[in-house]
Design a protein around this motif. Structure first.
Motif, PDB file in Angstrom:
ATOM      1  N   UNK A  13     -32.697  72.376  32.648  1.00  8.49           N
ATOM      2  CA  UNK A  13     -32.281  73.430  33.562  1.00  8.49           C
ATOM      3  C   UNK A  13     -33.480  74.180  34.160  1.00  8.49           C
ATOM      4  N   UNK A  14     -34.266  73.503  35.002  1.00  3.46           N
ATOM      5  CA  UNK A  14     -35.443  74.159  35.578  1.00  3.46           C
ATOM      6  C   UNK A  14     -35.070  75.330  36.477  1.00  3.46           C
ATOM      7  N   UNK A  15     -35.830  76.406  36.367  1.00  2.00           N
ATOM      8  CA  UNK A  15     -35.663  77.584  37.217  1.00  2.00           C
ATOM      9  C   UNK A  15     -36.594  77.419  38.415  1.00  2.00           C
ATOM     10  N   UNK A  16     -36.037  77.524  39.611  1.00  3.13           N
ATOM     11  CA  UNK A  16     -36.799  77.283  40.837  1.00  3.13           C
ATOM     12  C   UNK A  16     -36.843  78.540  41.691  1.00  3.13           C
ATOM     13  N   UNK A  17     -38.071  78.992  41.968  1.00  8.83           N
ATOM     14  CA  UNK A  17     -38.278  80.125  42.875  1.00  8.83           C
ATOM     15  C   UNK A  17     -38.223  79.589  44.297  1.00  8.83           C
ATOM     16  N   UNK A  18     -37.391  80.204  45.133  1.00  8.51           N
ATOM     17  CA  UNK A  18     -37.221  79.774  46.514  1.00  8.51           C
ATOM     18  C   UNK A  18     -37.643  80.862  47.483  1.00  8.51           C
ATOM     19  N   UNK A  19     -38.554  80.512  48.359  1.00  4.67           N
ATOM     20  CA  UNK A  19     -38.857  81.337  49.527  1.00  4.67           C
ATOM     21  C   UNK A  19     -38.442  80.451  50.692  1.00  4.67           C
ATOM     22  N   UNK A  20     -37.235  80.635  51.137  1.00  5.51           N
ATOM     23  CA  UNK A  20     -36.659  79.711  52.104  1.00  5.51           C
ATOM     24  C   UNK A  20     -36.089  80.464  53.294  1.00  5.51           C
ATOM     25  N   UNK A  21     -35.726  79.725  54.309  1.00  7.15           N
ATOM     26  CA  UNK A  21     -35.213  80.403  55.497  1.00  7.15           C
ATOM     27  C   UNK A  21     -33.780  80.866  55.264  1.00  7.15           C
ATOM     28  N   UNK A  22     -33.393  81.854  56.035  1.00  7.71           N
ATOM     29  CA  UNK A  22     -32.099  82.501  55.825  1.00  7.71           C
ATOM     30  C   UNK A  22     -30.921  81.618  56.237  1.00  7.71           C
ATOM     31  N   UNK A  23     -31.199  80.607  57.036  1.00  4.36           N
ATOM     32  CA  UNK A  23     -30.151  79.696  57.478  1.00  4.36           C
ATOM     33  C   UNK A  23     -29.728  78.769  56.340  1.00  4.36           C
ATOM     34  N   UNK A  24     -30.686  78.327  55.529  1.00  3.86           N
ATOM     35  CA  UNK A  24     -30.403  77.323  54.493  1.00  3.86           C
ATOM     36  C   UNK A  24     -30.420  77.876  53.073  1.00  3.86           C
ATOM     37  N   UNK A  25     -30.517  79.157  52.906  1.00  4.47           N
ATOM     38  CA  UNK A  25     -30.658  79.730  51.562  1.00  4.47           C
ATOM     39  C   UNK A  25     -29.507  79.306  50.639  1.00  4.47           C
ATOM     40  N   UNK A  26     -28.301  79.346  51.132  1.00  6.03           N
ATOM     41  CA  UNK A  26     -27.154  78.961  50.321  1.00  6.03           C
ATOM     42  C   UNK A  26     -27.180  77.466  50.004  1.00  6.03           C
ATOM     43  N   UNK A  27     -27.555  76.649  50.996  1.00  7.04           N
ATOM     44  CA  UNK A  27     -27.656  75.202  50.771  1.00  7.04           C
ATOM     45  C   UNK A  27     -28.700  74.878  49.709  1.00  7.04           C
ATOM     46  N   UNK A  29     -29.831  76.835  47.289  1.00  3.70           N
ATOM     47  CA  UNK A  29     -29.334  77.268  45.977  1.00  3.70           C
ATOM     48  C   UNK A  29     -28.312  76.279  45.434  1.00  3.70           C
ATOM     49  N   UNK A  30     -27.382  75.860  46.276  1.00  5.79           N
ATOM     50  CA  UNK A  30     -26.353  74.924  45.828  1.00  5.79           C
ATOM     51  C   UNK A  30     -26.915  73.554  45.475  1.00  5.79           C
ATOM     52  N   UNK A  31     -27.931  73.090  46.194  1.00  5.89           N
ATOM     53  CA  UNK A  31     -28.561  71.803  45.879  1.00  5.89           C
ATOM     54  C   UNK A  31     -29.216  71.857  44.507  1.00  5.89           C
ATOM     55  N   UNK A  32     -29.868  72.957  44.219  1.00  3.55           N
ATOM     56  CA  UNK A  32     -30.533  73.118  42.922  1.00  3.55           C
ATOM     57  C   UNK A  32     -29.501  73.177  41.801  1.00  3.55           C
ATOM     58  N   UNK A  33     -28.438  73.914  42.028  1.00  2.37           N
ATOM     59  CA  UNK A  33     -27.362  73.999  41.028  1.00  2.37           C
ATOM     60  C   UNK A  33     -26.716  72.631  40.826  1.00  2.37           C
ATOM     61  N   UNK A  34     -26.493  71.899  41.909  1.00  3.62           N
ATOM     62  CA  UNK A  34     -25.815  70.602  41.834  1.00  3.62           C
ATOM     63  C   UNK A  34     -26.580  69.600  40.974  1.00  3.62           C
ATOM     64  N   UNK A  35     -27.896  69.649  41.011  1.00  2.00           N
ATOM     65  CA  UNK A  35     -28.691  68.699  40.233  1.00  2.00           C
ATOM     66  C   UNK A  35     -28.912  69.186  38.800  1.00  2.00           C
ATOM     67  N   UNK A  36     -28.556  70.437  38.534  1.00  2.50           N
ATOM     68  CA  UNK A  36     -28.681  70.942  37.171  1.00  2.50           C
ATOM     69  C   UNK A  36     -29.751  71.998  36.985  1.00  2.50           C
ATOM     70  N   UNK A  37     -30.328  72.454  38.088  1.00  2.00           N
ATOM     71  CA  UNK A  37     -31.339  73.502  38.010  1.00  2.00           C
ATOM     72  C   UNK A  37     -30.729  74.875  38.197  1.00  2.00           C
ATOM     73  N   UNK A  38     -31.587  75.852  38.228  1.00  2.00           N
ATOM     74  CA  UNK A  38     -31.155  77.228  38.402  1.00  2.00           C
ATOM     75  C   UNK A  38     -32.038  77.883  39.473  1.00  2.00           C
ATOM     76  N   UNK A  39     -31.458  78.294  40.599  1.00  6.88           N
ATOM     77  CA  UNK A  39     -32.262  78.873  41.678  1.00  6.88           C
ATOM     78  C   UNK A  39     -32.432  80.376  41.540  1.00  6.88           C
ATOM     79  N   UNK A  40     -33.548  80.853  42.048  1.00  9.79           N
ATOM     80  CA  UNK A  40     -33.738  82.291  42.234  1.00  9.79           C
ATOM     81  C   UNK A  40     -34.429  82.461  43.586  1.00  9.79           C
ATOM     82  N   UNK A  41     -33.890  83.335  44.406  1.00  4.83           N
ATOM     83  CA  UNK A  41     -34.403  83.543  45.754  1.00  4.83           C
ATOM     84  C   UNK A  41     -35.143  84.873  45.803  1.00  4.83           C
TER      85      UNK A  41
END
Length: 159
Positions: A13-27, A29-41
Protein backbone atom coordinates in the motif's frame (compact mmCIF):
# COMPACT_ATOMS: atom_id res chain seq x y z
CA UNK A 1 2.67 -12.76 -13.08
CA UNK A 2 0.53 -9.59 -13.26
CA UNK A 3 -1.67 -10.94 -10.48
CA UNK A 4 1.36 -11.47 -8.26
CA UNK A 5 2.60 -7.95 -8.99
CA UNK A 6 -0.73 -6.38 -8.09
CA UNK A 7 -0.93 -8.51 -4.93
CA UNK A 8 2.54 -7.34 -3.86
CA UNK A 9 1.65 -3.69 -4.46
CA UNK A 10 -1.57 -4.07 -2.49
CA UNK A 11 0.31 -5.67 0.39
CA UNK A 12 2.70 -2.68 0.52
CA UNK A 13 0.00 0.00 0.00
CA UNK A 14 2.43 2.71 -1.14
CA UNK A 15 1.57 6.29 -0.17
CA UNK A 16 1.95 8.63 -3.15
CA UNK A 17 2.32 12.40 -2.90
CA UNK A 18 0.61 14.06 -5.86
CA UNK A 19 1.20 17.54 -7.19
CA UNK A 20 -1.10 17.27 -10.14
CA UNK A 21 -3.35 19.43 -12.23
CA UNK A 22 -6.84 20.23 -11.04
CA UNK A 23 -8.46 18.61 -14.07
CA UNK A 24 -7.08 15.12 -13.34
CA UNK A 25 -6.72 15.16 -9.56
CA UNK A 26 -9.63 12.79 -9.02
CA UNK A 27 -8.46 10.47 -11.82
CA UNK A 28 -4.95 10.32 -10.35
CA UNK A 29 -6.27 9.54 -6.87
CA UNK A 30 -8.59 6.84 -8.20
CA UNK A 31 -5.83 5.25 -10.32
CA UNK A 32 -3.60 4.99 -7.27
CA UNK A 33 -6.40 3.52 -5.18
CA UNK A 34 -7.33 1.07 -7.95
CA UNK A 35 -3.85 -0.44 -8.05
CA UNK A 36 -3.68 -0.68 -4.26
CA UNK A 37 -1.86 2.50 -3.31
CA UNK A 38 -2.91 5.41 -1.19
CA UNK A 39 -2.90 8.95 -2.64
CA UNK A 40 -2.33 12.23 -0.88
CA UNK A 41 -2.71 15.50 -2.77
CA UNK A 42 -0.81 18.61 -1.76
CA UNK A 43 0.70 21.47 -3.73
CA UNK A 44 1.05 23.85 -0.75
CA UNK A 45 4.72 24.81 -0.30
CA UNK A 46 4.45 24.75 3.52
CA UNK A 47 3.05 21.21 3.37
CA UNK A 48 5.31 19.65 0.73
CA UNK A 49 8.34 18.71 2.82
CA UNK A 50 6.32 16.88 5.47
CA UNK A 51 4.02 15.16 2.97
CA UNK A 52 6.82 14.06 0.64
CA UNK A 53 8.79 12.74 3.63
CA UNK A 54 6.06 10.34 4.73
CA UNK A 55 5.31 9.07 1.21
CA UNK A 56 6.87 6.30 -0.86
CA UNK A 57 6.78 8.19 -4.17
CA UNK A 58 5.96 11.48 -5.83
CA UNK A 59 3.77 12.20 -8.86
CA UNK A 60 4.21 15.57 -10.60
CA UNK A 61 1.87 16.72 -13.37
CA UNK A 62 2.40 20.21 -14.80
CA UNK A 63 -1.07 20.51 -16.36
CA UNK A 64 -2.19 23.58 -14.36
CA UNK A 65 1.19 25.17 -13.86
CA UNK A 66 1.68 28.35 -11.84
CA UNK A 67 4.52 29.96 -9.87
CA UNK A 68 3.21 28.64 -6.56
CA UNK A 69 3.04 25.01 -7.69
CA UNK A 70 6.40 25.22 -9.47
CA UNK A 71 8.08 26.03 -6.15
CA UNK A 72 6.26 23.12 -4.53
CA UNK A 73 7.35 20.78 -7.32
CA UNK A 74 11.00 21.73 -6.92
CA UNK A 75 10.86 21.38 -3.15
CA UNK A 76 9.09 18.00 -3.31
CA UNK A 77 11.66 16.85 -5.89
CA UNK A 78 14.52 17.86 -3.59
CA UNK A 79 13.00 15.92 -0.68
CA UNK A 80 12.40 12.92 -2.95
CA UNK A 81 16.05 13.04 -4.04
CA UNK A 82 17.24 12.91 -0.43
CA UNK A 83 14.93 9.98 0.33
CA UNK A 84 15.68 8.27 -3.01
CA UNK A 85 11.98 8.08 -3.80
CA UNK A 86 10.84 7.41 -7.34
CA UNK A 87 9.15 10.33 -9.07
CA UNK A 88 6.71 10.29 -11.98
CA UNK A 89 6.79 13.38 -14.19
CA UNK A 90 3.92 14.05 -16.57
CA UNK A 91 5.05 17.16 -18.48
CA UNK A 92 1.63 18.10 -19.83
CA UNK A 93 1.90 20.80 -22.45
CA UNK A 94 5.69 21.00 -22.48
CA UNK A 95 6.52 22.81 -25.68
CA UNK A 96 3.27 24.77 -25.68
CA UNK A 97 4.80 27.61 -23.66
CA UNK A 98 8.25 28.59 -22.48
CA UNK A 99 7.14 28.39 -18.82
CA UNK A 100 6.08 24.75 -19.21
CA UNK A 101 9.14 23.79 -21.22
CA UNK A 102 11.59 25.46 -18.84
CA UNK A 103 9.84 24.02 -15.78
CA UNK A 104 9.87 20.51 -17.24
CA UNK A 105 13.58 20.83 -18.14
CA UNK A 106 14.42 22.08 -14.65
CA UNK A 107 12.52 19.21 -13.05
CA UNK A 108 14.35 16.73 -15.28
CA UNK A 109 17.68 18.26 -14.25
CA UNK A 110 16.88 18.45 -10.53
CA UNK A 111 15.14 15.13 -9.87
CA UNK A 112 17.34 12.04 -9.83
CA UNK A 113 15.00 9.04 -9.74
CA UNK A 114 12.67 10.28 -12.45
CA UNK A 115 10.25 8.13 -14.44
CA UNK A 116 8.48 9.36 -17.55
CA UNK A 117 7.91 8.29 -21.12
CA UNK A 118 11.13 8.51 -23.09
CA UNK A 119 9.23 10.42 -25.79
CA UNK A 120 8.22 13.07 -23.24
CA UNK A 121 11.76 13.54 -21.95
CA UNK A 122 13.38 13.54 -25.40
CA UNK A 123 10.77 16.03 -26.60
CA UNK A 124 11.61 18.41 -23.77
CA UNK A 125 15.37 18.01 -24.01
CA UNK A 126 15.31 18.56 -27.79
CA UNK A 127 13.93 22.09 -27.18
CA UNK A 128 11.29 21.60 -29.84
CA UNK A 129 9.58 24.96 -30.20
CA UNK A 130 6.33 23.95 -31.89
CA UNK A 131 3.70 22.33 -29.74
CA UNK A 132 3.16 18.79 -30.95
CA UNK A 133 -0.46 17.73 -30.41
CA UNK A 134 0.41 14.06 -30.76
CA UNK A 135 3.04 14.31 -28.01
CA UNK A 136 0.56 16.17 -25.79
CA UNK A 137 -1.92 13.33 -26.31
CA UNK A 138 0.75 10.83 -25.22
CA UNK A 139 1.51 12.94 -22.12
CA UNK A 140 -2.11 12.79 -21.01
CA UNK A 141 -1.91 9.01 -20.68
CA UNK A 142 1.64 8.79 -19.35
CA UNK A 143 0.65 9.01 -15.69
CA UNK A 144 -1.33 5.80 -15.78
CA UNK A 145 1.36 3.85 -17.58
CA UNK A 146 4.12 5.25 -15.40
CA UNK A 147 2.21 4.56 -12.20
CA UNK A 148 2.00 0.86 -12.96
CA UNK A 149 5.64 0.74 -14.09
CA UNK A 150 6.83 2.69 -11.05
CA UNK A 151 5.21 0.51 -8.45
CA UNK A 152 6.16 -2.73 -10.09
CA UNK A 153 9.74 -1.44 -10.26
CA UNK A 154 9.85 0.25 -6.85
CA UNK A 155 8.61 -2.79 -4.98
CA UNK A 156 10.92 -5.14 -6.90
CA UNK A 157 8.03 -6.62 -8.79
CA UNK A 158 9.81 -6.39 -12.17
CA UNK A 159 13.06 -8.29 -12.37
Amino acid sequence: MIGKMIKNVRENTPLVHNITNYVTVNDCANAIIAIGGSPIMSDEIKDVKDITSICNALNINIGTLNRRTIKSMYKAGTVSNKLKHPVILDPVGAGASSLRTVTAKNLINKIHNLHSFLSNISFIISQKQNFDKQNHFVCIFSFYTQFYRLYFYNFNLIK
